[in-house]
Design an enzyme around this catalytic site. Sequence first.
Site, mmCIF file in Angstrom:
data_model
loop_
_atom_site.group_PDB
_atom_site.id
_atom_site.type_symbol
_atom_site.label_atom_id
_atom_site.label_comp_id
_atom_site.label_asym_id
_atom_site.label_seq_id
_atom_site.Cartn_x
_atom_site.Cartn_y
_atom_site.Cartn_z
ATOM 1 N N GLU A 1 40.912 -17.014 -49.177
ATOM 2 C CA GLU A 1 41.252 -16.084 -48.101
ATOM 3 C C GLU A 1 42.051 -14.915 -48.667
ATOM 4 O OE1 GLU A 1 40.120 -15.875 -44.986
ATOM 5 O OE2 GLU A 1 41.152 -13.981 -45.313
ATOM 6 N N CYS B 1 52.844 -16.368 -51.644
ATOM 7 C CA CYS B 1 51.664 -16.399 -52.518
ATOM 8 C C CYS B 1 51.836 -15.773 -53.903
ATOM 9 C CB CYS B 1 50.497 -15.734 -51.822
ATOM 10 S SG CYS B 1 49.903 -16.690 -50.427
ATOM 11 N N LYS C 1 40.608 -15.361 -56.675
ATOM 12 C CA LYS C 1 41.756 -15.291 -55.756
ATOM 13 C C LYS C 1 43.071 -15.191 -56.537
ATOM 14 C CE LYS C 1 44.463 -15.482 -52.301
ATOM 15 N NZ LYS C 1 44.673 -14.390 -51.372
HETATM 16 P P1 NAI Z 1 51.241 -23.129 -44.459
HETATM 17 O O1 NAI Z 1 52.315 -23.903 -45.108
HETATM 18 O O2 NAI Z 1 51.594 -22.116 -43.406
HETATM 19 O O3 NAI Z 1 50.220 -24.146 -43.764
HETATM 20 C C1 NAI Z 1 49.715 -25.281 -44.374
HETATM 21 C C2 NAI Z 1 49.631 -26.388 -43.329
HETATM 22 O O4 NAI Z 1 48.961 -27.495 -43.899
HETATM 23 C C3 NAI Z 1 50.995 -26.917 -42.874
HETATM 24 O O5 NAI Z 1 51.118 -26.754 -41.466
HETATM 25 C C4 NAI Z 1 50.981 -28.394 -43.286
HETATM 26 O O6 NAI Z 1 51.623 -29.237 -42.350
HETATM 27 C C5 NAI Z 1 49.497 -28.677 -43.332
HETATM 28 N N1 NAI Z 1 49.154 -29.841 -44.165
HETATM 29 C C6 NAI Z 1 49.572 -30.135 -45.414
HETATM 30 N N2 NAI Z 1 49.012 -31.272 -45.847
HETATM 31 C C7 NAI Z 1 48.210 -31.708 -44.852
HETATM 32 C C8 NAI Z 1 47.351 -32.833 -44.708
HETATM 33 N N3 NAI Z 1 47.189 -33.720 -45.684
HETATM 34 N N4 NAI Z 1 46.686 -32.972 -43.545
HETATM 35 C C9 NAI Z 1 46.836 -32.068 -42.547
HETATM 36 N N5 NAI Z 1 47.626 -30.990 -42.631
HETATM 37 C C10 NAI Z 1 48.301 -30.806 -43.771
HETATM 38 O O7 NAI Z 1 50.399 -22.465 -45.610
HETATM 39 P P2 NAI Z 1 49.540 -21.114 -45.563
HETATM 40 O O8 NAI Z 1 50.403 -19.939 -45.750
HETATM 41 O O9 NAI Z 1 48.619 -21.172 -44.391
HETATM 42 O O10 NAI Z 1 48.702 -21.267 -46.904
HETATM 43 C C11 NAI Z 1 47.657 -22.195 -47.030
HETATM 44 C C12 NAI Z 1 46.866 -21.886 -48.285
HETATM 45 O O11 NAI Z 1 46.290 -20.586 -48.178
HETATM 46 C C13 NAI Z 1 47.713 -21.853 -49.561
HETATM 47 O O12 NAI Z 1 46.938 -22.364 -50.600
HETATM 48 C C14 NAI Z 1 47.975 -20.385 -49.767
HETATM 49 O O13 NAI Z 1 48.170 -20.073 -51.113
HETATM 50 C C15 NAI Z 1 46.687 -19.769 -49.267
HETATM 51 N N6 NAI Z 1 46.805 -18.399 -48.789
HETATM 52 C C16 NAI Z 1 47.882 -18.005 -48.052
HETATM 53 C C17 NAI Z 1 47.976 -16.717 -47.584
HETATM 54 C C18 NAI Z 1 49.146 -16.277 -46.791
HETATM 55 O O14 NAI Z 1 49.283 -15.067 -46.589
HETATM 56 N N7 NAI Z 1 50.003 -17.159 -46.327
HETATM 57 C C19 NAI Z 1 46.924 -15.729 -47.849
HETATM 58 C C20 NAI Z 1 45.813 -16.253 -48.578
HETATM 59 C C21 NAI Z 1 45.790 -17.537 -49.037
#
Ligand code: NAI
Length: 459
Positions: free
Chosen positions: A162, A273, A217
Amino acid sequence: MKITKICCIGAGYVGGPTMAVIAKNNPHLKITVVDINQDRIDAWNDSDLSKLPIYEPGLADIVKETRNKNLFFSTNIDAAIDESEMIFISVNTPTKTYGKGKGMASDLKYIELCARNIAEVAKTDKIVVEKSTLPVRTAEAIKSILHNTGSDINFHILSNPEFLAEGTAVQDLLHPDRVLIGGESEAAIDSLVKIYNTWVPEAKILRTNLWSSELSKLTANAFLAQRVSSINAISELCELTGANINEVAKAIGMDSRIGPKFLQASIGFGGSCFQKDILNLVYIARSYNLNEVADYWEQVIIMNDHQKRRFSERLIKTLYDTVSGKKIGVLGWAFKKDTNDTRESAAIYVTDHLLNEQALLSVYDPKVSRVKIQSDLNYLNTRSEQENNDGVTVETCPYEALKNAHAVAIMTEWDEFKTYDWKKIYTDMKKPAFIFDGRNLLDKSEMKAIGFDYYAIGQ
Ligand code: NAI
């Protein structure tokens, strides 16, 4: 494979907005976003849309339009996996805080748990989509877990990183520069292309092999962060030579080979990130013994830490080498404007530094709560929670936060800061009244005319 139901594991900053936009454009698909965090799911389901766990301009409207029609939020992960033909993994991949690769490598335990969960629950063929940002070759591990279940279920792995930026997530998702899909099965790729194609033109959908997609990415984030560190490096030189970083940025940005975007000098990048992804890239390079490659990218982080550090040092030095017992107003806590995300925000590190010097901080952010600010500081473990509480007050009114302050430190580029009555703020502050503008947000000549001692980055 015909897709009728999708599930997304991880209801965070990526999973929530991405699935909302897919749901909006694919009313024929049932989309369930699942998470282990009950509070987060409850917030996504809250009838009061101001309570959604994530603030992004435009997001509440899309959630309102789609929620409980074809978009659902649930903690019943197994049921969602079971019924879906396509499963996105969008869980967090933070930097490891323990063991081998501590402080550098990505912690893939959440990804592996998801893969194992899918392997356990699946009774029919699935397309598994890596949405999280992952080290190159992670798909190999996921494949290995999924293909060793002893059943004859077919799993196809796709990488679909993403590229949204927080603060503009909805617009980025609605009008992406490109959608990247890496995979080995053309049919599986086609299934995902079909979903994006409902609103993204085919020409913007890029197909690659799995490893190119995964590595793209990390590379994109490294390049973006590198631009920030590059302009910030020049900003320090500007401060010593009389050059002005805004003028330099404009002059170089008009070169079409360089381009004008992402050349804003600042206190440094934050967010969940850039740092973690570069650290991960450095770790991967070192693990292949590519030390020059690793050193090259590591310098981006070193520069960024330096920029944050020198901001607070300049503030202290300007305030006659002591901030002990002085009130410093902090405007902004989020790592950038238009988000409530504070992960790796420069404000945390600057505040921590100033607390070490016994300053009294008074913080205002339009979207970040007192509880979050305190917990960000407590998480650093630099001092006791009591000491953090004593040193930092959080105000809901910016004018209160700046009243009687010796200095203002602008940490986030929230638009509303520009519209404040700066004459009133000046009147209510201690004199001389200092502004340290970490985002080059305010108009220098205007602030000087009011009477402020105004310091910006690279000027
Ligand atoms: P986040 O921390 O906001 O959300 C991740 C969610 O996954 C949490 O709510 C957590 O409770 C849940 N989770 C973890 N383990 C789980 C499991 N086994 N089963 C169910 N739920 C589970 O993280 P975010 O920011 O959404 O990032 C997610 C991924 O996307 C990361 O790899 C990040 O590097 C990538 N990313 C993030 C961006 C950003 O702007 N935040 C942009 C592009 C990529």
